[in-house]
Design an enzyme around this catalytic site. Structure first.
Site, PDB file in Angstrom:
ATOM      1  N   GLU A   1       0.814  -1.228   0.000  1.00  0.00           N
ATOM      2  CA  GLU A   1       0.000   0.000   0.000  1.00  0.00           C
ATOM      3  C   GLU A   1       0.842   1.271   0.000  1.00  0.00           C
ATOM      4  O   GLU A   1       0.560   2.213  -0.729  1.00  0.00           O
ATOM      5  CB  GLU A   1      -0.955   0.022   1.203  1.00  0.00           C
ATOM      6  CG  GLU A   1      -2.185  -0.874   1.031  1.00  0.00           C
ATOM      7  CD  GLU A   1      -1.943  -2.310   1.447  1.00  0.00           C
ATOM      8  OE1 GLU A   1      -0.848  -2.591   1.981  1.00  0.00           O
ATOM      9  OE2 GLU A   1      -2.831  -3.155   1.258  1.00  0.00           O
TER      10      GLU A   1
ATOM     11  N   HIS B   1      -9.583  -4.709  10.514  1.00  0.00           N
ATOM     12  CA  HIS B   1     -10.165  -4.558   9.175  1.00  0.00           C
ATOM     13  C   HIS B   1     -11.441  -3.733   9.164  1.00  0.00           C
ATOM     14  O   HIS B   1     -12.127  -3.693   8.166  1.00  0.00           O
ATOM     15  CB  HIS B   1     -10.506  -5.937   8.589  1.00  0.00           C
ATOM     16  CG  HIS B   1      -9.352  -6.630   7.955  1.00  0.00           C
ATOM     17  ND1 HIS B   1      -8.145  -6.792   8.585  1.00  0.00           N
ATOM     18  CD2 HIS B   1      -9.214  -7.211   6.735  1.00  0.00           C
ATOM     19  CE1 HIS B   1      -7.333  -7.453   7.792  1.00  0.00           C
ATOM     20  NE2 HIS B   1      -7.940  -7.719   6.664  1.00  0.00           N
TER      21      HIS B   1
END
Lengths: 337, 328
Positions: free
Chosen positions: B60, B129
């Protein structure tokens, strides 16, 4: 072990180029020495990282690429900006927090930018600009341009995750990027041997990311030029990226506030024997392009140039307080404005 | 008018913008060959090829930064985070590089990039998450934050985001990708900083964004049906810039204000709205502003626990009743 040959380039700089680089190196050094004084006089705030000793790296490498090639660097950015051809007056303006600064006084020492000269900063979080360099390389490849992206960082950056993620992407997408680690031996006060599990830095990218690594003497302007010329040719031919371990040394502390307890005066003196300006001076003397009188004339002329730019910037007004609201969005908006 | 899913509306927005501007590309994990983890980019690889719809490694920080670098030279990257929970791995790129390059360069450079993906608690994904990142990114000068609640808004706002010359955080919601709504065939854009009154009313102003607009709407319907309470629901659509005028106008009319968010109450978006409302509508308010938010805890896995933490229709309805002193 991945073996890739990067062919040597025969192209040698002209006498005029050599003289231009000599002047640039002297200019960088004098600029930096003026910065040291100005810092002590509290004209410069924040962090200020001087490039003294490393001049041949920026000058030789930027001298080897074209004006439309992209350049991005870390916080020790004064040398790269000057080697790229930025005028020193807006650099002093920036350091002194003036409206005349290249970033209107919003960036400071660590954030010199010149979009027109394809100089993309000036970035201060260690290693965080290396993915940006990959983005520059991506844009070049996407647009099928004949360009390369040069990305400079220190040996302190190569243990950051951003370095490894960026080099993996550059290797994976075969992007035209030249990554130059300016290995001056220390990440702030920590020697590379205390920071890196593998200290032969040139070995760190070939097997890991398919990016060949080379080392080069960063105290030798000509060696820098030759290596980066051949690296740029390699990238332009569509072969992907190159990683260069540039062995260099900074004479001053990491920043202006560094007491340098981690090294001896003798170590600094030893490196100063191989001073990059002195080495080029010797070559130019052998070529009869320089003599003692000319050396001192150039030094005086550059000294006057530096002092004039410094004085002009010093007398400039600071930005309007209303300017805090600009350069944030394309169009500013509230509610706090 | 065609009725399509939210994911199709987002897909249309990206495809239309990629057709009109060759500098737009999409990059992210599984966006190309896999057709998108949530099928938002379905068919785009076949349409645009691998240079414009690009699978990135799980990296990322790397690909977010790649996007910022490409945007610095005028490209218009759409960077997809599989979820914004993973954007935290790229936090430095998103909050330090994207929104500050314009500033640090004294306005010489722009970073026209869109970071998009899902945000919100999801379906029992555990604590790491399940981030609702709206307040985190709304806090940052230099970023814009967009969060649609309908397919129509999603398409118009995403097209605007791609054309915008500043970095945009575009927050989607996994549970809403299959939601259907009318989307015209002709082109349209939705301006940032314009809230939409999704339900006009007179008794209480309820401010939501993204998924909480749906929760607020359901609560409003229920209160109308069961108690005849007439709730006005304002969908902010963009959190930065925020359309305070629409909120203040509504509160001046109703005298009451409830905010609904799936993020945390501490320094949340609702806290900012409450501060603005009390500052500008002090004399119009008949009660303090009531905030509905996730409970101030990490998101638990167990379903009943998760449902207890994330505000649902019942909690919002109760908050509205409390706000307007309803005794029923």
């Amino acid at each position: 072990m991945t073996t890739v040959t990067v062919p040597a380039v025969k192209a040698e700089p002209t006498d005029a180029e050599l003289m231009q680089w000599y002047r640039q190196m002297v200019l960088i050094r004098q600029f930096e020495l003026r910065c040291a004084q100005s810092y002590q006089q509290q004209k410069i705030g924040g962090f200020c990282h001087l490039y003294v000793g490393q001049e041949a790296v920026a000058v030789g490498s930027i001298g080897a690429v074209r004006p439309d090639d992209y350049i991005i660097t870390a916080y020790r950015d004064h040398g790269h900006a000057i080697a790229r051809g930025m005028d020193i007056y807006p650099l002093f303006g920036e350091l002194y927090g003036k409206r005349s600064g290249c970033s209107h006084g919003k960036g400071g020492s660590m954030h010199f930018f010149d979009a027109e000269k394809n100089f993309f900063g000036g970035h201060a979080i260690v290693g965080a600009h290396i993915p940006l360099a990959v983005g520059l390389g991506w844009a070049i490849k996407y647009r099928k341009q004949d360009r390369v992206a040069l990305c400079y960082f220190g040996d302190g950056a190569i243990n950051q995750g951003s370095f490894h993620e960026a080099l993996n992407l550059a290797g994976l997408f075969k992007l035209p990027c030249i990554f130059l680690v300016e290995n001056n031996g220390y990440g702030m006060g920590t020697h590379v041997h205390r920071a890196s599990a593998v200290t032969d830095l040139k070995l760190r990218t070939a097997d890991a990311y398919g990016i060949p690594g080379k080392d080069v003497d960063g105290m030798d302007c000509l060696a820098m030029y030759r290596m980066v010329r051949s690296a740029a040719d390699y990238c332009r031919a569509g072969n992907g990226s190159i990683f260069l371990e540039v062995k260099t040394y900074r004479y001053r502390g990491h920043s202006m506030s560094d007491p340098q307890k981690y090294r001896t005066r003798e170590e600094v003196a030893e490196f100063q024997k191989h001073d990059p300006i002195g080495r080029l001076e010797k070559i130019l003397q052998e070529k009869r392009l320089l003599d003692d009188a000319k050396i001192s004339a150039i030094a005086d002329e550059i000294h006057r140039e530096v002092e004039a730019a410094h004085e002009k910037a010093d007398a400039d007004p600071t930005p309007d307080l209303e300017d805090v609201w600009t350069d944030i969005y394309a169009q500013p908006f509230g509610p706090y404005r | 008018m065609p009725v399509i899913q939210m994911r199709e509306a987002l897909n249309q927005a990206m495809c239309e913008e990629m057709e009109r501007d060759p500098d737009v590309f999409l990059m992210g994990e599984e966006v190309a060959e896999y057709d998108g983890a949530y099928k938002v980019s379905q068919g785009m690889l076949a349409k645009f090829g691998p240079m414009r719809v690009v699978d990135s490694p799980i990296s990322e920080c790397g690909f977010a930064g790649l996007g910022v670098g490409a945007a610095m030279v005028g490209m218009r990257p759409i960077i997809e985070f599989m979820t914004f929970s993973f954007s935290l791995v790229a936090f430095d790129q998103v909050v330090n590089n994207a929104p500050k390059v314009r500033h640090m360069s004294g306005g010489q450079l722009s970073v026209p990039i869109v970071f998009r993906g899902i945000s919100g608690p999801g379906q029992q994904l555990g604590a790491t998450h399940s981030w609702t990142v709206d307040a985190i990114y709304t806090h940052v000068p230099g970023l814009k934050v967009v969060i649609p609640s309908t397919p129509y808004d999603a398409k118009g706002l995403l097209k605007t985001a791609i054309r915008d010359n500043d970095p945009v955080i575009f927050l989607e919601n996994e549970s809403m990708y299959g939601n259907r709504g009318e989307v015209p065939e002709e082109e349209y854009l939705i301006e940032f900083g314009r809230a939409d009154i999704k339900r006009p009313g007179t008794d209480c102003t309820v401010v939501g964004w993204g998924h909480t607009v749906l929760t607020a709407m359901a609560a409003a319907e229920e209160l109308e049906k069961s108690h005849g309470i007439n709730v006005e629901v304002i969908d902010l659509r963009t959190l930065r810039p925020m359309d305070l005028d629409s909120i203040l106008t509504s509160v001046k009319k109703t005298g009451y204000c409830v905010t609904v968010e799936e993020g945390y109450p501490t320094c949340g978006v609702g806290a900012e709205i409450a501060a603005q409302v009390q500052q500008h509508c002090f004399d119009d308010l008949d009660n303090s502003v009531v905030r509905v938010a996730a409970l101030d805890v990490p998101m638990p896995y167990s379903k009943p626990l998760l449902q207890h933490v994330v505000p649902g229709v019942e909690r919002v309805a109760e908050a509205i009743k409390q706000a307007i002193y309803f005794q029923g």
